[in-house]
Scaffold this motif. Structure first.
Motif, PDB file in Angstrom:
ATOM      1  N   MET A  85       3.530 113.704  38.682  1.00  0.00           N
ATOM      2  CA  MET A  85       4.611 113.836  39.512  1.00  0.00           C
ATOM      3  C   MET A  85       5.897 113.779  38.960  1.00  0.00           C
ATOM      4  O   MET A  85       7.011 114.667  39.370  1.00  0.00           O
ATOM      5  CB  MET A  85       4.477 112.742  40.751  1.00  0.00           C
ATOM      6  N   ARG A  86       6.031 112.767  38.180  1.00  0.00           N
ATOM      7  CA  ARG A  86       7.599 112.529  37.557  1.00  0.00           C
ATOM      8  C   ARG A  86       7.984 113.963  36.618  1.00  0.00           C
ATOM      9  O   ARG A  86       9.028 114.352  36.764  1.00  0.00           O
ATOM     10  CB  ARG A  86       7.404 111.766  36.501  1.00  0.00           C
ATOM     11  N   ILE A  87       6.875 114.467  35.893  1.00  0.00           N
ATOM     12  CA  ILE A  87       7.328 115.848  35.067  1.00  0.00           C
ATOM     13  C   ILE A  87       7.337 116.945  36.074  1.00  0.00           C
ATOM     14  O   ILE A  87       8.340 117.780  35.864  1.00  0.00           O
ATOM     15  CB  ILE A  87       6.354 115.977  33.779  1.00  0.00           C
ATOM     16  N   LEU A  88       6.733 117.018  36.891  1.00  0.00           N
ATOM     17  CA  LEU A  88       6.635 118.034  37.912  1.00  0.00           C
ATOM     18  C   LEU A  88       7.960 118.293  38.578  1.00  0.00           C
ATOM     19  O   LEU A  88       8.462 119.305  38.810  1.00  0.00           O
ATOM     20  CB  LEU A  88       5.758 118.268  38.858  1.00  0.00           C
ATOM     21  N   SER A  89       8.584 117.075  39.070  1.00  0.00           N
ATOM     22  CA  SER A  89       9.548 116.899  39.663  1.00  0.00           C
ATOM     23  C   SER A  89      10.797 117.276  38.817  1.00  0.00           C
ATOM     24  O   SER A  89      11.798 117.772  39.354  1.00  0.00           O
ATOM     25  CB  SER A  89       9.884 115.575  40.273  1.00  0.00           C
ATOM     26  N   LYS A  90      10.717 117.478  37.450  1.00  0.00           N
ATOM     27  CA  LYS A  90      11.831 117.930  36.633  1.00  0.00           C
ATOM     28  C   LYS A  90      11.796 119.389  36.527  1.00  0.00           C
ATOM     29  O   LYS A  90      12.975 119.891  36.147  1.00  0.00           O
ATOM     30  CB  LYS A  90      11.718 117.296  35.149  1.00  0.00           C
ATOM     31  N   LEU A  91      10.767 119.983  37.311  1.00  0.00           N
ATOM     32  CA  LEU A  91      10.773 121.560  37.113  1.00  0.00           C
ATOM     33  C   LEU A  91      11.977 122.449  38.116  1.00  0.00           C
ATOM     34  O   LEU A  91      12.404 123.318  37.900  1.00  0.00           O
ATOM     35  CB  LEU A  91       9.259 122.162  37.497  1.00  0.00           C
ATOM     36  N   GLN A  92      12.329 121.565  39.221  1.00  0.00           N
ATOM     37  CA  GLN A  92      13.177 122.006  40.075  1.00  0.00           C
ATOM     38  C   GLN A  92      14.104 120.824  40.589  1.00  0.00           C
ATOM     39  O   GLN A  92      13.776 119.596  40.599  1.00  0.00           O
ATOM     40  CB  GLN A  92      12.595 122.630  41.343  1.00  0.00           C
ATOM     41  N   ASP A  93      15.452 121.240  40.779  1.00  0.00           N
ATOM     42  CA  ASP A  93      16.239 120.270  41.251  1.00  0.00           C
ATOM     43  C   ASP A  93      16.259 120.220  42.795  1.00  0.00           C
ATOM     44  O   ASP A  93      15.446 120.885  43.460  1.00  0.00           O
ATOM     45  CB  ASP A  93      17.765 120.512  40.828  1.00  0.00           C
ATOM     46  N   ASP A  94      17.084 119.404  43.562  1.00  0.00           N
ATOM     47  CA  ASP A  94      16.976 119.295  44.753  1.00  0.00           C
ATOM     48  C   ASP A  94      17.252 120.510  45.592  1.00  0.00           C
ATOM     49  O   ASP A  94      16.973 120.640  46.806  1.00  0.00           O
ATOM     50  CB  ASP A  94      17.832 118.122  45.336  1.00  0.00           C
ATOM     51  N   GLU A  95      17.998 121.615  44.978  1.00  0.00           N
ATOM     52  CA  GLU A  95      18.565 122.809  45.572  1.00  0.00           C
ATOM     53  C   GLU A  95      17.422 123.633  45.313  1.00  0.00           C
ATOM     54  O   GLU A  95      17.675 124.959  45.746  1.00  0.00           O
ATOM     55  CB  GLU A  95      19.771 123.203  45.204  1.00  0.00           C
ATOM     56  N   GLY A  96      16.453 123.299  44.755  1.00  0.00           N
ATOM     57  CA  GLY A  96      15.368 124.257  44.471  1.00  0.00           C
ATOM     58  C   GLY A  96      15.753 125.283  43.209  1.00  0.00           C
ATOM     59  O   GLY A  96      15.010 126.199  42.981  1.00  0.00           O
ATOM     60  N   ASN A  97      16.594 125.061  42.327  1.00  0.00           N
ATOM     61  CA  ASN A  97      16.988 125.778  41.198  1.00  0.00           C
ATOM     62  C   ASN A  97      15.969 125.448  40.022  1.00  0.00           C
ATOM     63  O   ASN A  97      15.555 124.095  39.814  1.00  0.00           O
ATOM     64  CB  ASN A  97      18.364 125.373  40.697  1.00  0.00           C
ATOM     65  N   ILE A  98      15.307 126.551  39.504  1.00  0.00           N
ATOM     66  CA  ILE A  98      14.332 126.088  38.511  1.00  0.00           C
ATOM     67  C   ILE A  98      15.075 125.591  37.023  1.00  0.00           C
ATOM     68  O   ILE A  98      16.301 126.194  36.600  1.00  0.00           O
ATOM     69  CB  ILE A  98      13.738 127.447  38.222  1.00  0.00           C
ATOM     70  N   LEU A  99      14.837 124.354  36.684  1.00  0.00           N
ATOM     71  CA  LEU A  99      15.351 123.893  35.459  1.00  0.00           C
ATOM     72  C   LEU A  99      14.833 123.966  34.125  1.00  0.00           C
ATOM     73  O   LEU A  99      15.306 123.556  33.194  1.00  0.00           O
ATOM     74  CB  LEU A  99      15.413 122.279  35.675  1.00  0.00           C
ATOM     75  N   ILE A 100      13.699 125.173  34.047  1.00  0.00           N
ATOM     76  CA  ILE A 100      13.286 125.404  32.548  1.00  0.00           C
ATOM     77  C   ILE A 100      14.383 125.971  31.849  1.00  0.00           C
ATOM     78  O   ILE A 100      15.348 127.086  32.249  1.00  0.00           O
ATOM     79  CB  ILE A 100      12.255 126.357  32.748  1.00  0.00           C
ATOM     80  N   PRO A 101      14.772 125.438  30.537  1.00  0.00           N
ATOM     81  CA  PRO A 101      15.595 125.862  29.995  1.00  0.00           C
ATOM     82  C   PRO A 101      15.959 127.413  29.503  1.00  0.00           C
ATOM     83  O   PRO A 101      14.855 127.991  29.275  1.00  0.00           O
ATOM     84  CB  PRO A 101      15.646 125.259  28.334  1.00  0.00           C
ATOM     85  N   ALA A 148       7.617 123.109  26.198  1.00  0.00           N
ATOM     86  CA  ALA A 148       8.621 122.072  25.409  1.00  0.00           C
ATOM     87  C   ALA A 148       9.294 121.091  26.374  1.00  0.00           C
ATOM     88  O   ALA A 148       9.440 119.973  26.296  1.00  0.00           O
ATOM     89  CB  ALA A 148       9.574 122.910  24.734  1.00  0.00           C
ATOM     90  N   TYR A 149       9.854 121.898  27.608  1.00  0.00           N
ATOM     91  CA  TYR A 149      10.443 121.088  28.677  1.00  0.00           C
ATOM     92  C   TYR A 149       9.604 119.977  29.203  1.00  0.00           C
ATOM     93  O   TYR A 149      10.044 118.699  29.269  1.00  0.00           O
ATOM     94  CB  TYR A 149      11.028 122.032  29.797  1.00  0.00           C
ATOM     95  N   LEU A 150       8.412 120.290  29.468  1.00  0.00           N
ATOM     96  CA  LEU A 150       7.592 119.255  30.090  1.00  0.00           C
ATOM     97  C   LEU A 150       7.186 118.115  29.063  1.00  0.00           C
ATOM     98  O   LEU A 150       7.036 117.104  29.603  1.00  0.00           O
ATOM     99  CB  LEU A 150       6.375 119.926  30.645  1.00  0.00           C
ATOM    100  N   ARG A 151       6.936 118.588  27.903  1.00  0.00           N
ATOM    101  CA  ARG A 151       6.477 117.632  27.010  1.00  0.00           C
ATOM    102  C   ARG A 151       7.771 116.652  26.649  1.00  0.00           C
ATOM    103  O   ARG A 151       7.382 115.317  26.677  1.00  0.00           O
ATOM    104  CB  ARG A 151       6.148 118.343  25.490  1.00  0.00           C
ATOM    105  N   GLU A 152       8.974 117.187  26.637  1.00  0.00           N
ATOM    106  CA  GLU A 152       9.985 116.584  26.392  1.00  0.00           C
ATOM    107  C   GLU A 152      10.152 115.365  27.452  1.00  0.00           C
ATOM    108  O   GLU A 152      10.123 114.074  27.232  1.00  0.00           O
ATOM    109  CB  GLU A 152      11.332 117.501  26.323  1.00  0.00           C
ATOM    110  N   HIS A 153      10.182 115.754  28.591  1.00  0.00           N
ATOM    111  CA  HIS A 153      10.219 114.626  29.815  1.00  0.00           C
ATOM    112  C   HIS A 153       9.051 113.933  29.950  1.00  0.00           C
ATOM    113  O   HIS A 153       9.176 112.643  30.180  1.00  0.00           O
ATOM    114  CB  HIS A 153      10.453 115.556  31.189  1.00  0.00           C
ATOM    115  N   VAL A 168       7.784 136.839  28.796  1.00  0.00           N
ATOM    116  CA  VAL A 168       6.695 135.837  29.056  1.00  0.00           C
ATOM    117  C   VAL A 168       6.378 134.638  27.867  1.00  0.00           C
ATOM    118  O   VAL A 168       6.485 133.645  28.147  1.00  0.00           O
ATOM    119  CB  VAL A 168       5.198 136.715  29.281  1.00  0.00           C
ATOM    120  N   ALA A 169       6.466 135.168  26.673  1.00  0.00           N
ATOM    121  CA  ALA A 169       6.139 134.253  25.731  1.00  0.00           C
ATOM    122  C   ALA A 169       7.360 133.203  25.540  1.00  0.00           C
ATOM    123  O   ALA A 169       7.043 132.009  25.518  1.00  0.00           O
ATOM    124  CB  ALA A 169       6.255 135.008  24.363  1.00  0.00           C
ATOM    125  N   SER A 170       8.650 133.620  25.596  1.00  0.00           N
ATOM    126  CA  SER A 170       9.795 132.457  25.501  1.00  0.00           C
ATOM    127  C   SER A 170       9.837 131.677  27.024  1.00  0.00           C
ATOM    128  O   SER A 170      10.013 130.314  26.466  1.00  0.00           O
ATOM    129  CB  SER A 170      10.897 133.299  25.193  1.00  0.00           C
TER     130      SER A 170
END
Lengths: 936, 355
Positions: free
Chosen positions: A715-731, A825-830, A816-818
Motif C-alpha cells: 500500500m505504501r508504494i502504491l500510494s506513491k503512484l498518484q498524488d492526492d489530486e490524482g496526478n500520476i507521479l511516475i517520472p 524503477a520508481y516503485l523499487r526506489e520507494h 511503452v518501454a520507457s
C-alpha cells in the motif's frame, strides 16, 4: 430420418401472434397480434421495421379541428385481435381482419434499394350486419375478389376491389381537397357546401362512416340506460364532424386517400356454414383450368368451419359485366370435428381439426385419403404443407409428418397459434426448383414469432445451400449490386460461435476448441475460394494464426493497379463468466428481435464473418478488384503473444510485395444510433505488483506488530503512484504528451453534440463535454484494478504476500518501454526506502502501444463515404480509451496505415454477459466493407 | 322482462363471476331496473333461478343442482354466499318477470327433468287459447310432470314429449342425447307452438327464446313468429377466459381463436362491444363441446334479406330488448385482477358503487 429444422430467428412481442403472412419477394413478414397490431419484419435485417397500430389512435395530434376528447364510441374498436391476414400475389396489398368485424386493405410499397417501406390503409370494408369476428380472409387475384368468413357463420365477399379502391380514392381525394384546404377558413367550407357534387360525396362519406360496426347505432350498446343519459348520438352532418372522424381514421391527409366500402346484401351468404368459418383456402393452378371459359373467370375456394365441413365454392366473374358471384360447388367433405385450419397441395386438402387430427382429402375424388394424428389432442391451429412434408401447429408445439415418420418438437413459444411456410424464389422461374429456400414462421401466445430454416428437412430435394451456386444465380439476376446472403453468413457465424475459444483458459477443452475453430476457418476460406490458405503456428503452443487471400479478378493488364488490403481479426474470446447472468447460452448463437446474441458476436467473430463475406461475395461474383489478405489470430484477448514473431517470420508469405492498407474492426460505437469510424486507441501496460515475505501466513494476535507486513509495504508504494489530486507521479510520464489540436477538438465536439453518450456510461449528464472525451481518449490514466492477498482472507490472518494489478493506459507520444522502465524503477526506489525485509516483484502481464491513425487519408475518406451511403448519415470520427495490441505491430511490420471501423452498437456488451450485435449493424458492415474494398 | 344467461366453459367458473360480481350480470340487471323511470318496463322482481351441473363425478348424474327463490334476486343473501363458493362448467341462470302464472318457486326457471334443463325468455301469445291443445298432445308422464302454471313450463313439457317421441328417453340419467337430437326436438317444439298459435289466429307474435341442455350440449333458440319484428334480444360471446378487469367490470379475454368459454345471454355482461355478437333472429345456436354452431330456422317467418331491419318495438314494449347504460371505456391493457394480486373490494362495496 427427419430432423428438427434450425431456428433462424426469434422475435418477441407483448401479446399473442394470431396470424402470419409472408411476402417472400419483398422479404417481409407480417404478423397480426392480439393487441391490434401488425408487426412488419424485414427478413434481411431481422428487424421489426414497422408496427402498424390498427384503428384510430385516439389522442394523436393529427386532428386540428377536434377539441373534444374522443367519445367511447370512437375508441371502442381499438381492442381488436388481428385474426387473419392475406395478400395479393403481386404483394402490393395486404388484407387484415379480426375481432373488430372490419377488413382493412393496406398498400405495401417497398423499395429494396433504399429499404424504404410505405404502408397505407387504403380501404376499410365493413358489413352492416352483425358478423362478429372475422376468422378467415382470402383474396382472389384473378377475379379481384375478397372473401371472408365470420363468426356468425356467414361468408361475405367484395368483387373488383382494386377498382373500387381506385374509384373511391379519386372521389375521396376530390373530397379531401375541398374539405381540407390548407387553411381551414369558413369560406372554404361554405364553398364546399355550395358545391353540389362535393356535398353528395360528403353525405356518402358520412353515411358510410356511421355504418361502420363500431359507430353504428346498436340497440344494446347505444340505448338510454336507467340513468337516462344517452351516449353520444351519431354525428350530425357537418363538415367539421366528418373531418374529425376522418382524421381519427388517419385519412384527413389528402395524400392519403381512403375508401370505405360496404358489403352489399347480395354479397352476403348467410349460413354458409353452421359454425364459425375458420379457414378459406384457394385451389390454385390446374384445378380451374378446366373451368375456364371465354366468358367467365372461375376461381375456387374451400371454406372450413367449426361445424366440421369443408365446402368447395366457385367464384365466377363474368368478363363482360365484371360481376362476380359465388356458387356452392360441393359440401361433401365432413370431418366430424371442427375444421380449424386448412391448406392445399393439389390434389390434396389438409384439414387441421379440433381434436388433433389432420384429415387429408383427395380433391379429385372428394374422398378421405388418410388421417394424421398429432401427439396431442388439441386444436390444430395451423397446418402447412410443402412437398408432402406436413407441419401441424398446436398448443403443444410443431409436428412434422413425412411419409410414415413423425417428429414433434416444442419451440417454447407458449401455445402455438399461427404458422406459414413460404419459399423465397431465387430464380425467375415460377416452378419450384432446387434453389428455392423454404422457411417456416410460427407465432405463439407468448408473443414470440420464430423463423425456421427448412432446407435441412428438404435435404433430399434441395441439395444443401452451397454458397457458390446460389451466388452465381444472383449474378444473372442482378449484375450491379453485390448480393450478400445473410442466411449463409448466419450459419457460418453460428458454427464459429459454438467453439469455446477462450484463450485465457489453458484447458485442454479450450485448446482443442481453438484448434477446431482454426480448422473451421481454414475450411471456410478454402470453400469460399480463397487461395494461399495456411495455418501459421505460433510459438509456445499458442493458438494458430490463419492466413488466407482473395486475389483480385482483374485482367492481367489492369491488375497492376490493384491494391493489397490486410484484414486483421481474431477468433478467440473472453470467458463467458457467470452463465447465470446470461439470458441465452453464450456459446450458441441466438437471434432475437433483430440482435445476434452469444460470446464473440461483437468481439470479434461477428465482424470477422462480416468481413469474410464482404470479400467472398465480391469474389464469387467475379467483381473483386483488390487483393484482400486475412490474418486471423487466436490469442488477442491475452495480448497477442507470439503474433509479432509470426508476422515477421511469414512476412513475405502474408504481404507478398507490399501491403497498402490494414483494416480491422475491434470496437463498438459510442452510442446506439451513430455509425463511427475509429482513428485512435490508447496503449496499455498491465502490471502485477507483488510484495512477499519469506514467512508463512501469520495471526494478528500472535504475530501482529512483530515484523513489517507485505500488505502495508504494497500500500505504501502504491500510494506513491498518484498524488492526492490524482496526478500520476511516475517520472517523465507526462513529458512527451501533446494537447489535442483544433481539428481533434472539433471532431470531439461533433461527437459530444451528435451522440447520445449518457445512455452508455454511468456518469452524470453534465460530465459529457469535450473535456470528458479528451480525458477518456487522449489522456493517459492509471488504475489499480485488483488487490489480492494470500491466505484464507480471514480478518485475523496476516498474509505473507499481497499483490495489486495496475493498468496504465497510454496515449500517442508515450513510449511503452520507457514508461515500463520508469514505473519499475520508481516503485523499487520507494520500496527500498521502506527498509523492509520483504521482496518486491513487478510483472508486466501484457502491453500495447498507443495508436493514432490519420483520419484524413484516402482509406478513411472512402470509408466515410461508404458509411454515409449505407447508413444515410455521416459517421462520427472517434477515438477510444481501450487498446488493441496488434494494431501497431501490424503497422510497423507491414509498413501500412491501419483503419479501424467499429461494428457493434454501444450496448453490445463485448467482454460482458449477454454480448450482442444488432443485425442491422452486421449486415450494413458487410455492405460497407464490400464497397470499400473495391474502391480503394 | 325476463333475462337468461348460459355459461359453458372448458374449465369451471365461480358462479359469482357470472351472477353477482359483474356490473351487468342478470342479477344486477334486475336490480338496476329499480332506477328506471320508464314504468313500462317492470322490475325483474318475480324470482330467479340458477341451475348448475356439478363438476364432481359422484354428483354429476341425473340433473343439475337448482337454486330458486321468489325474493328479488338482488336481495338474496344465500345467492351471494352460494355463488362465491360454487364452481361449475355449465350454468343456466334466469331472472323472471311474471307474464303468466303466479309468483311461486314452481314457476321459476330453469326447469329440470332428470339431466335436462330448460328455460325461456319471451312469451307464447294467447297461451290460454292453445294450452288445452298442448296438454292433450303431450303424454301423461309429462302432463304429470307439470307443477306450475306457466307457458314456459308447458313448453318444456312439450319439448320433453317431442324428444321422447323422437325415440330418446328424456329420463336418461346421463343425458347426452347429442346436438342433432336436441336441436331437432327444439325445432319441432317451436313448430308445434307456431302452428297452434297460427290456428287460433292470434294477433300478436310469440317470442320463443328457449334454452335447453342435457348436461353436455346446449341448444338455444332466438325466434319470433313474425317476419317483420325482432325477437327478444340474445347475444353470445366466446373466448379464452372471462376476466375481471376492475371491480364489477369484466371482459372476454381472447388470446386465440379457441372458445374455451362460451356465454349466451339476453343482454351482454360486459360493455365491450367487440365481445358480443347478436344471435340472428330466427335461428338456433348450439354449443357442441366448446364449439358454437348456428342454424337458421327456415319457415314462413324466415327473412331472406340479410340487411332487412326488423322492428324492435314489440320486443322493446315487452321489455325483452336488452338495454344498459354505456360504461366508461374498458381499459384494455389491464390484466385480470387476480393475476397481479390486486385485491378486490368486497361485494357490498361493489354494490354500493353501482348505485
Amino acid at each position: 430420418m427427419l430432423e428438427n429444422p434450425e431456428l433462424i430467428h426469434k422475435w418477441d412481442h407483448t401479446h399473442s401472434i394470431l396470424s402470419i403472412c409472408a411476402f417472400p419477394n419483398k422479404n417481409l413478414l407480417f404478423a397480426g397480434t392480439q393487441d391490434s397490431k401488425i408487426l412488419v419484419v424485414d427478413k434481411r435485417s431481422y428487424n421489426v421495421v414497422k408496427t402498424i397500430q390498427i384503428g384510430n389512435t385516439t389522442s394523436s395530434g393529427l386532428d386540428p379541428l377536434s377539441s373534444s376528447p374522443p367519445t367511447s364510441n370512437s375508441i371502442s374498436n381499438t381492442r381488436s385481435s388481428v385474426l387473419c391476414l392475406d395478400k395479393s400475389q403481386d404483394e402490393k396489398y395486404l388484407f387484415s381482419a379480426g375481432a373488430d368485424s372490419l377488413v382493412r386493405v393496406w398498400s405495401i410499397e417497398y423499395c429494396p434499394k433504399d429499404r424504404s417501406l410505405q404502408i397505407k390503409e387504403v380501404a376499410t370494408v365493413y358489413s352492416i350486419t352483425d358478423i362478429g369476428d372475422i376468422f378467415a380472409i382470402k383474396y382472389l387475384d384473378e377475379t379481384q375478389t375478397l372473401v371472408f368468413g365470420c363468426q356468425n357463420a356467414s361468408l361475405l365477399y367484395l368483387d373488383n376491389i382494386v377498382d373500387r379502391i381506385h374509384d373511391s380514392t379519386t372521389v375521396s381525394t376530390a373530397f379531401n381537397k375541398t374539405a381540407f384546404p390548407p387553411s381551414h377558413n369558413n369560406n372554404d367550407i361554405s364553398a364546399l357546401r355550395n358545391d353540389e357534387s362535393a356535398t353528395s360525396l360528403l353525405i356518402q362519406s358520412q353515411t358510410n362512416l356511421d355504418r361502420l360496426p363500431h359507430r353504428r347505432y346498436d340497440k344494446f350498446f347505444d340505448s338510454k340506460g336507467p340513468t337516462g343519459s344517452a351516449p353520444q348520438t351519431p354525428l350530425s352532418l357537418s363538415p367539421e364532424s366528418i373531418s374529425r372522424e376522418l382524421s381519427s381514421l388517419n385519412i384527413c391527409d389528402s395524400n392519403y386517400p381512403h375508401a370505405i366500402l360496404e358489403i352489399p346484401a347480395e354479397n352476403i351468404i348467410r349460413y354458409a356454414h353452421n359454425g364459425f368459418i375458420y379457414s378459406i383456402v384457394q385451389i390454385m393452378d390446374t384445378y380451374n383450368a378446366l373451368n375456364h371459359s371465354d366468358n367467365v373467370i372461375t376461381e375456387s375456394i374451400i371454406t372450413g368451419s367449426g361445424d366440421g365441413i369443408s365446402k368447395i365454392w366457385n367464384v365466377v366473374k363474368n368478363k363482360k359485366s365484371g360481376n362476380v358471384s359465388i356458387e356452392l360447388e360441393d359440401e361433401g367433405m365432413d370431418n366430424d370435428d371442427g375444421v380449424i385450419s386448412q391448406t392445399i397441395e393439389f390434389p390434396f386438402l389438409y384439414c387441421g381439426l379440433s381434436d388433433g387430427l389432420i384429415n387429408i382429402w383427395d380433391l379429385n375424388t372428394r374422398q378421405l385419403v388418410s388421417s394424421l394424428s398429432a401427439p396431442d389432442e388439441s386444436d390444430i391451429t395451423s397446418v402447412s404443407v410443402h412437398d408432402d412434408y406436413v407441419f401441424a401447429i398446436n398448443e403443444e408445439g410443431i409436428t412434422l409428418f413425412y411419409q410414415d415418420q413423425l417428429i414433434h418438437w416444442n419451440p417454447n413459444q407458449g401455445k402455438l397459434l399461427s404458422s406459414e411456410i413460404f419459399v423465397t424464389h431465387n430464380s425467375t422461374n415460377s416452378n419450384l426448383s432446387a434453389n428455392d429456400l423454404p422457411y417456416l414462421v410460427a407465432g405463439g401466445n407468448d408473443g414470440s414469432l420464430t423463423l425456421w430454416d427448412l432446407s435441412f428437412v428438404f435435404q433430399n430435394l434441395h441439395s444443401s445451400r452451397t454458397f457458390a451456386r446460389r451466388v452465381q444465380q444472383d449474378v444473372e439476376k442482378d449484375s450491379l449490386g453485390v448480393n450478400i446472403d445473410t442466411e449463409e453468413m448466419l450459419s457460418s457465424l453460428k458454427k464459429l460461435i459454438s467453439y469455446k475459444t477462450v484463450s485465457q483458459n489453458d484447458t485442454t477443452e479450450c485448446k482443442m476448441a481453438s484448434a477446431r475453430c482454426a480448422t473451421y476457418l481454414y475450411d471456410l476460406f478454402a470453400q469460399l475460394g480463397a487461395d494461399n490458405v495456411k495455418l501459421l503456428p505460433v510459438a509456445d503452443h499458442h493458438n494458430p494464426v490463419i492466413l488466407a487471400q482473395f486475389s483480385n479478378q482483374l485482367t492481367p493488364e489492369d491488375n497492376r493497379t490493384a491494391k493489397k488490403i490486410l484484414w486483421y481479426g481474431h477468433y478467440d474470446v473472453i470467458t463467458a463468466g457467470d452463465s447465470e447472468r446470461w439470458d441465452t447460452d453464450p456459446f450458441s448463437l441466438t437471434c432475437e428481435n433483430g440482435y445476434l446474441k452469444g460470446r464473440g458476436v461483437s468481439d470479434n467473430k461477428g465482424p470477422l464473418i462480416s468481413a469474410i463475406y464482404s470479400v467472398a461475395s465480391l469474389y464469387q461474383q467475379k467483381k473483386l478488384t483488390n487483393d484482400v489478405v486475412f490474418l486471423i489470430e487466436g490469442s488477442e484477448e491475452i495480448g497477442s503473444p507470439g503474433f509479432e514473431e509470426v508476422c515477421n517470420k511469414f512476412k513475405s508469405n502474408i504481404a507478398g510485395d507490399n501491403i497498402d492498407w490494414i483494416f480491422l474492426s475491434n470496437s463498438s460505437w459510442v452510442d446506439e444510433d451513430h455509425p463511427c469510424i475509429n482513428y485512435g486507441l490508447r496503449g496499455v501496460i498491465n502490471a502485477e505488483i507483488t510484495v512477499k515475505s519469506n514467512k508463512s501466513n501469520g495471526h494478528s494476535g500472535i504475530n501482529g506488530g512483530v515484523y513489517p507486513e507485505p500488505t502495508f509495504d504494497l500500500m505504501r508504494i502504491l500510494s506513491k503512484l498518484q498524488d492526492d489530486e490524482g496526478n500520476i507521479l511516475i517520472p517523465d510520464f507526462h513529458k512527451p504528451l501533446r494537447t489535442p489540436d483544433d481539428k481533434e477538438l472539433e471532431r470531439f465536439t461533433n461527437v459530444i453534440e451528435s451522440a447520445t453518450l449518457s445512455k452508455t456510461d454511468s456518469c452524470t449528464e453534465n460530465d459529457y463535454c469535450v473535456d470528458y472525451l479528451v480525458k477518456n481518449w487522449a489522456t493517459p490514466s492509471l488504475s489499480i484494478t485488483s488487490m489480492n492477498v494470500s491466505g484464507p482472507g480471514n480478518i485475523t490472518v496476516i498474509p505473507h504476500s499481497a499483490s495489486a494489478g495496475v493498468s496504465i493506459r497510454l496515449v500517442p507520444g508515450q513510449n511503452v518501454a520507457s514508461v515500463k522502465e520508469n514505473l519499475e524503477a520508481y516503485l523499487r526506489e520507494h520500496f527500498s526506502k521502506l527498509a523492509s525485509h520483504n521482496q518486491l516483484e513487478i510483472t508486466v502481464v501484457n502491453e500495447a502501444e498507443p495508436w493514432l491513425g490519420d483520419p484524413s487519408n484516402h482509406a478513411y475518406e472512402v470509408l466515410k463515404k461508404e458509411v454515409t451511403k449505407t447508413w444515410e448519415m455521416e459517421p462520427l470520427f472517434v477515438r477510444e480509451g481501450g487498446s488493441i495490441p496488434s494494431i501497431r505491430t501490424l503497422e510497423r511490420c507491414f509498413d501500412a496505415p491501419a483503419i479501424q471501423i467499429p461494428c457493434g452498437q454501444s450496448s453490445a456488451n463485448a467482454h460482458l454477459d449477454n454480448e450482442n450485435l444488432r443485425i442491422q449493424n452486421w449486415t450494413n458492415m458487410t455492405e460497407i466493407l464490400s464497397n470499400v474494398f473495391n474502391k480503394l | 322482462m325476463c333475462r337468461f344467461l348460459i355459461f359453458k366453459g372448458k374449465e369451471p367458473i365461480k358462479l359469482s363471476h357470472l351472477l353477482t360480481r359483474p356490473a351487468h350480470s342478470i342479477i344486477n340487471q334486475s336490480f338496476d331496473s329499480r332506477l328506471r323511470l320508464d314504468r313500462r318496463r317492470p322490475m325483474n322482481g318475480d324470482g330467479f333461478g340458477v341451475a348448475y351441473y356439478p363438476t364432481d363425478q359422484d354428483l354429476s348424474q341425473d340433473g343439475p343442482c337448482i337454486f330458486k327463490a321468489i325474493t328479488p334476486a338482488w336481495n338474496n343473501q344465500n345467492l351471494e354466499t352460494l355463488s362465491e363458493k360454487t364452481k361449475s362448467d355449465l350454468v343456466f341462470a334466469h331472472v323472471r318477470a311474471s307474464t303468466y302464472g303466479v309468483l311461486a318457486e314452481t314457476n321459476c326457471h330453469p326447469f329440470t327433468y332428470h339431466n335436462i334443463c330448460f328455460m325461456h325468455n319471451g312469451g307464447i301469445s294467447n297461451f290460454n287459447m292453445i294450452k288445452r291443445k298442448l296438454l292433450i298432445h303431450i303424454g301423461d308422464i309429462y302432463l304429470n310432470f307439470l307443477q306450475g302454471s306457466t307457458d314456459s313450463e308447458c313448453a318444456f313439457a312439450l319439448f320433453l314429449d317431442t324428444l321422447d317421441k323422437m325415440g330418446y328417453d328424456p329420463s336418461r340419467k346421463e343425458g347426452n342425447f347429442g346436438h342433432i337430437a336436441l336441436r331437432n326436438a327444439m325445432l319441432k317444439t317451436i313448430e308445434y307452438i307456431k302452428d297452434w298459435t297460427q290456428e287460433i289466429g292470434s294477433g300478436e307474435p310469440s317470442l320463443l327464446n328457449f334454452a335447453v341442455t342435457d348436461g353436455s350440449t346446449v341448444v338455444v333458440s332466438r325466434y319470433i313468429t313474425s317476419k317483420t319484428d325482432e325477437a327478444a334480444s340474445l347475444h353470445f360471446s366466446s373466448g379464452s377466459r372471462f376476466v375481471e378487469t376492475s371491480p364489477g367490470e369484466y371482459r372476454m379475454e381472447r388470446l386465440d381463436r379457441k372458445q374455451d368459454v362460451v356465454m349466451v345471454a339476453s343482454e351482454p355482461l360486459t360493455f365491450e362491444r367487440g365481445d358480443w355478437t347478436a344471435v340472428p333472429t330466427n335461428s338456433i345456436l348450439t354449443i357442441k363441446k366448446q364449439t358454437i354452431l348456428l342454424h337458421p330456422i327456415i319457415d314462413e317467418y324466415y327473412q331472406e334479406d340479410p340487411l332487412y331491419l326488423r322492428s324492435s318495438t314489440l320486443a322493446e314494449d315487452k321489455g325483452l330488448m336488452g338495454t344498459v347504460p354505456l360504461a366508461k371505456s374498458v381499459e384494455k391493457n389491464v390484466p385480470p385482477l387476480e393475476r397481479e394480486g390486486r385485491t378486490r373490494q368486497s361485494i357490498t362495496t361493489t354494490t354500493t358503487h353501482l348505485i
